[in-house]
Design an enzyme around this catalytic site. Structure first.
Site, mmCIF file in Angstrom:
data_model
loop_
_atom_site.group_PDB
_atom_site.id
_atom_site.type_symbol
_atom_site.label_atom_id
_atom_site.label_comp_id
_atom_site.label_asym_id
_atom_site.label_seq_id
_atom_site.Cartn_x
_atom_site.Cartn_y
_atom_site.Cartn_z
ATOM 1 N N ASP A 58 0.862 -1.181 0.000
ATOM 2 C CA ASP A 58 0.000 0.000 0.000
ATOM 3 C C ASP A 58 0.902 1.235 0.000
ATOM 4 O O ASP A 58 1.806 1.331 0.842
ATOM 5 C CB ASP A 58 -0.865 -0.040 1.266
ATOM 6 N N ALA A 81 -2.321 5.026 -8.222
ATOM 7 C CA ALA A 81 -3.054 4.417 -7.109
ATOM 8 C C ALA A 81 -3.945 5.459 -6.432
ATOM 9 O O ALA A 81 -3.507 6.578 -6.166
ATOM 10 C CB ALA A 81 -2.061 3.845 -6.100
ATOM 11 N N SER A 124 -7.593 14.732 -13.559
ATOM 12 C CA SER A 124 -8.852 14.438 -14.231
ATOM 13 C C SER A 124 -9.488 15.720 -14.736
ATOM 14 O O SER A 124 -9.319 16.792 -14.129
ATOM 15 C CB SER A 124 -9.783 13.785 -13.211
ATOM 16 N N TYR A 149 -13.965 13.160 -4.435
ATOM 17 C CA TYR A 149 -12.993 12.592 -5.383
ATOM 18 C C TYR A 149 -12.391 13.714 -6.234
ATOM 19 O O TYR A 149 -11.165 13.863 -6.324
ATOM 20 C CB TYR A 149 -13.669 11.550 -6.294
ATOM 21 N N LYS A 153 -8.473 15.566 -6.328
ATOM 22 C CA LYS A 153 -7.620 15.776 -7.517
ATOM 23 C C LYS A 153 -7.192 17.243 -7.607
ATOM 24 O O LYS A 153 -6.026 17.540 -7.872
ATOM 25 C CB LYS A 153 -8.370 15.382 -8.803
ATOM 26 N N ASN A 199 -19.992 4.106 -14.223
ATOM 27 C CA ASN A 199 -19.637 4.794 -15.471
ATOM 28 C C ASN A 199 -20.337 4.168 -16.668
ATOM 29 O O ASN A 199 -20.743 3.008 -16.639
ATOM 30 C CB ASN A 199 -18.118 4.782 -15.667
HETATM 31 N N1 UFG Z 1 -24.363 7.959 -17.974
HETATM 32 C C1 UFG Z 1 -25.616 7.451 -18.195
HETATM 33 N N2 UFG Z 1 -25.933 6.267 -17.586
HETATM 34 C C2 UFG Z 1 -25.067 5.594 -16.782
HETATM 35 C C3 UFG Z 1 -23.775 6.134 -16.568
HETATM 36 C C4 UFG Z 1 -23.467 7.326 -17.184
HETATM 37 O O1 UFG Z 1 -26.426 8.033 -18.909
HETATM 38 O O2 UFG Z 1 -25.431 4.528 -16.251
HETATM 39 C C5 UFG Z 1 -23.994 9.219 -18.648
HETATM 40 C C6 UFG Z 1 -23.657 10.352 -17.705
HETATM 41 O O3 UFG Z 1 -24.811 11.044 -17.315
HETATM 42 C C7 UFG Z 1 -22.683 11.177 -18.554
HETATM 43 C C8 UFG Z 1 -21.970 10.131 -19.413
HETATM 44 O O4 UFG Z 1 -22.814 8.982 -19.392
HETATM 45 O O5 UFG Z 1 -23.392 12.035 -19.410
HETATM 46 C C9 UFG Z 1 -20.609 9.733 -18.877
HETATM 47 O O6 UFG Z 1 -20.738 9.342 -17.511
HETATM 48 P P1 UFG Z 1 -19.581 8.549 -16.743
HETATM 49 O O7 UFG Z 1 -20.107 8.232 -15.380
HETATM 50 O O8 UFG Z 1 -19.098 7.427 -17.572
HETATM 51 O O9 UFG Z 1 -18.400 9.599 -16.676
HETATM 52 P P2 UFG Z 1 -18.366 11.092 -16.084
HETATM 53 O O10 UFG Z 1 -18.122 11.999 -17.242
HETATM 54 O O11 UFG Z 1 -19.509 11.371 -15.219
HETATM 55 O O12 UFG Z 1 -17.092 10.996 -15.127
HETATM 56 C C10 UFG Z 1 -15.851 10.592 -15.644
HETATM 57 C C11 UFG Z 1 -15.084 9.823 -14.563
HETATM 58 C C12 UFG Z 1 -14.688 10.720 -13.424
HETATM 59 C C13 UFG Z 1 -14.002 11.928 -13.943
HETATM 60 C C14 UFG Z 1 -14.776 12.617 -15.013
HETATM 61 C C15 UFG Z 1 -13.930 13.685 -15.647
HETATM 62 O O13 UFG Z 1 -15.882 8.792 -14.038
HETATM 63 O O14 UFG Z 1 -13.777 10.011 -12.626
HETATM 64 O O15 UFG Z 1 -15.129 11.696 -16.048
HETATM 65 O O16 UFG Z 1 -14.666 14.488 -16.482
HETATM 66 F F1 UFG Z 1 -13.810 12.794 -12.911
#
Ligand code: UFG
Length: 332
Positions: A58, A81, A124, A149, A153, A199
């Site tokens: 760790d 990590a 990020s 989170y 960052k 995601n």
């Molecule tokens: N979405 C859906 N349904 C789901 C999951 C996501 O419609 O089940 C949509 C979200 O609303 C968004 C898009 O898909 O419009 C992308 O969503 P994600 O959760 O895949 O990704 P995010 O853009 O919300 O977040 C990601 C990373 C974070 C990071 C961010 C940086 O997960 O760690 O990008 O912009 F901080």
């Protein structure tokens, strides 16, 4: 170059290790296997036909990390990590701040003790909060962030900038990732989140694989071409290559910040439609209310990375969807 990769068994870490090894670097992985599977180590070796040194440690364990630094003569560090689930960070802020910040402080303390001067940090696009303008340039306003989170960052970018100011001969590279998806073309490496995914792409894969019945699309009333959220999806292999280019091509001291994205925004429906088309599998979905904390649009201006590092994403959304699904199929 001998590179310490923390979280090197994880999703982005493992793909980056492959690219480092392909370029002839020596790789020392430290990973506590909290969110990673040990088999990945053998897949990295199988893909590259190269050896890596691995420590199940760790990063927050200073004594164990000190032993590694004493033994290995580390030239540079890529620090992956950390805890990364946005939703979980809201309910576990203490864990998120402690783990993500403390691990980074330990590494910088050991850099000082063992005269290691180059550090690449996994940042990020979340540090931009809700951007005023897209595509986003590195000089855009930062924050406010909407979850611990993201705040960890942003805080770490500031902490590392302060540490560099106190150590002017250090090189600190802050890489702001957009939305990494996809997997290695071998099918051996990919994203395998624990439990129900948060995601988009991991959720699509579970629905396509019939592990989950239906994808919820979070909102179709955003001010975007089809009303669904727009993001800059980047193939994880392109992202791995970006780390290697940053490590190799930034020689001078200072704090160097780069967006790693494709520069193209795709909507949720674009991703679903492309996935269905290239893989020939249905992804049933239902429109749901917006998810708290989501923004309408987020995509990168990555021209600085092209100019300074000679790096540009090369893979298309079709490639990302194919490689993501190929990984699921190869796990069967
Ligand atoms: N979405 C859906 N349904 C789901 C999951 C996501 O419609 O089940 C949509 C979200 O609303 C968004 C898009 O898909 O419009 C992308 O969503 P994600 O959760 O895949 O990704 P995010 O853009 O919300 O977040 C990601 C990373 C974070 C990071 C961010 C940086 O997960 O760690 O990008 O912009 F901080």
């Amino acid at each position: 170059m001998k590179v310490l990769v923390t979280g090197g068994i994880g999703y982005i870490g493992s793909h980056t290790c492959v690219e480092l090894l392909n370029q002839g670097h020596e790789v020392v992985i430290v990973d506590n296997l909290y969110n990673a599977k040990i088999e990945v180590l053998s897949y990295i070796k199988k893909i590259t036909n190269k050896e890596v040194t691995f420590y199940e440690v760790d990063v927050c364990d200073y004594d164990a990390m000190k032993e590694i630094f004493a033994k290995e003569s580390i030239d540079s560090i890529i620090h992956f990590a950390g805890y990364k689930a946005v939703g979980e960070s809201v309910s576990k802020p203490v864990e998120y701040y402690t783990n993500n910040i403390y691990s980074t402080l330990i590494l910088t303390r050991l850099m000082k003790e063992y005269d290691c001067k180059k550090f690449v940090f996994s940042s990020s696009a979340t540090v931009y909060g809700d951007p005023d303008v897209v595509p986003i340039v590195e000089t855009a306003k930062l924050g406010p962030t909407t979850n611990p989170y993201g705040t960890s960052k942003l805080m770490l970018e500031k902490i590392l900038t302060d540490i560099q100011a106190a150590n002017p001969d250090w090189t600190i590279i802050l890489l702001r990732y957009f939305n990494p998806i996809g997997g290695h073309s071998s099918g051996l490496l990919g994203e395998d989140p624990k439990g129900i995914p948060n995601n988009l792409m991991p959720y699509i894969m579970k629905v396509a694989n019939k592990d989950l019945a239906c994808l919820g699309v979070f909102g179709d009333d955003y001010n975007t071409p089809d009303g669904t959220g727009v993001r800059d999806y980047i193939h994880v292999v392109d992202l791995g290559v970006g780390h290697v280019k940053a490590l190799e091509n930034i020689a001078n001291d200072g704090v160097h910040i780069y967006n790693l994205g494709t520069g193209i925004g795709y909507s949720v429906l674009d991703v679903i439609n492309t996935f269905e088309k290239v893989n020939g599998v249905p992804v049933p979905y239902k429109i749901q209310p917006r998810r708290a904390g989501d923004i309408a649009e987020c995509y990168a201006d990555s021209s600085k990375a092209l100019e300074d590092l000679g790096w540009q994403a090369t893979k298309t959304l079709e490639d990302m969807c194919k490689d993501a699904w190929n990984y699921v199929l190869s796990q069967k």
